[in-house]
Write a protein that holds these residues in place. Structure first.
Motif, PDB file in Angstrom:
ATOM      1  N   GLU A  95       0.841  -1.194   0.000  1.00 58.04           N
ATOM      2  CA  GLU A  95       0.000   0.000   0.000  1.00 58.04           C
ATOM      3  C   GLU A  95       0.875   1.242   0.000  1.00 58.04           C
ATOM      4  N   GLN A  96       0.465   2.224  -0.798  1.00 58.27           N
ATOM      5  CA  GLN A  96       1.195   3.488  -0.838  1.00 58.27           C
ATOM      6  C   GLN A  96       0.998   4.235   0.473  1.00 58.27           C
ATOM      7  N   ARG A  97       2.095   4.739   1.006  1.00 64.49           N
ATOM      8  CA  ARG A  97       2.042   5.626   2.175  1.00 64.49           C
ATOM      9  C   ARG A  97       2.273   7.067   1.758  1.00 64.49           C
ATOM     10  N   PHE A  98       3.056   7.243   0.688  1.00 60.98           N
ATOM     11  CA  PHE A  98       3.310   8.567   0.113  1.00 60.98           C
ATOM     12  C   PHE A  98       3.642   8.351  -1.354  1.00 60.98           C
ATOM     13  N   GLY A  99       3.050   9.149  -2.234  1.00 58.75           N
ATOM     14  CA  GLY A  99       3.362   8.987  -3.642  1.00 58.75           C
ATOM     15  C   GLY A  99       2.372   9.689  -4.540  1.00 58.75           C
ATOM     16  N   PRO A 100       2.386   9.298  -5.813  1.00 60.30           N
ATOM     17  CA  PRO A 100       1.618  10.027  -6.821  1.00 60.30           C
ATOM     18  C   PRO A 100       0.111   9.779  -6.796  1.00 60.30           C
ATOM     19  N   TYR A 101      -0.332   8.736  -6.122  1.00 58.58           N
ATOM     20  CA  TYR A 101      -1.758   8.430  -6.103  1.00 58.58           C
ATOM     21  C   TYR A 101      -2.394   8.916  -4.806  1.00 58.58           C
ATOM     22  N   LYS A 102      -3.688   9.164  -4.860  1.00 59.65           N
ATOM     23  CA  LYS A 102      -4.406   9.497  -3.631  1.00 59.65           C
ATOM     24  C   LYS A 102      -4.540   8.231  -2.773  1.00 59.65           C
ATOM     25  N   MET A 103      -4.669   7.084  -3.458  1.00 61.13           N
ATOM     26  CA  MET A 103      -4.734   5.778  -2.792  1.00 61.13           C
ATOM     27  C   MET A 103      -4.147   4.747  -3.745  1.00 61.13           C
TER      28      MET A 103
END
Length: 166
Positions: A95-103
């Motif tokens: 799971e993304q924690r920080f990056g280009p997607y909102k989720m």
């Protein structure tokens, strides 16, 4: 190449489903995919993918992985993901924690079949920037994700076909 990719949308949340049969044992598939360093091997070179975390061993639940990616030819960004679940030789979730997607919630599932290992990727994601993000998804994000998973499928077909004929 034996891969199927589709992206569906529901209430502003998108789901990418990619399915592929790998000509390899479940153990060999798991060894490859459970090593974070192999992610760069299946990512298109034009993405400028670079792991910035310390040397990565086998993955584990709670592991944080940091990298840089090129989102446009002129723009790099940091991306931080967490491995949230792992069931050996069956599935793992990042799971993304920080990056280009909102989720970004990416499930990787593996199962043995008569044809080889069936690998299913299910990515549930949300684009930032509201209406502008929806337009961007239609214009290029959807195609870019399909291209990334198509590239990956080709690399995996080559890798595991070559491995099995050594």
């Amino acid at each position: 190449m034996n891969q199927n990719i589709k992206i569906v949308a529901h209430s502003g949340i998108y789901t990418l489903l990619a399915e592929q049969i790998l000509n390899v044992s479940i153990q060999e598939a798991w060894e490859f995919f459970s090593s974070p360093k192999n992610l760069s091997k299946i990512t298109p070179p034009q993405m400028g993918f670079y792991i910035t975390s310390e040397e990565l061993k086998q993955m584990f639940a709670g592991q944080i992985i940091t990298y840089q990616i090129r989102v446009f030819p002129f723009l790099k960004t940091n991306w931080v993901t967490e491995i949230t679940q792992v069931k050996e030789q069956s599935y793992f979730v990042d799971e993304q924690r920080f990056g280009p997607y909102k989720m970004w919630h990416h499930e990787h599932h593996f199962s043995e079949t008569e044809e080889g290992v069936k690998m299913i990727d299910r990515v549930t994601y949300k684009i930032p920037f509201g209406f502008i993000g929806k337009i961007a998804h239609c214009i290029f994000i959807k195609r870019k994700l399909e291209d990334i998973f198509s590239y990956r499928a080709k690399v995996l077909d080559r890798k595991f076909t070559v491995m099995n004929f050594k």
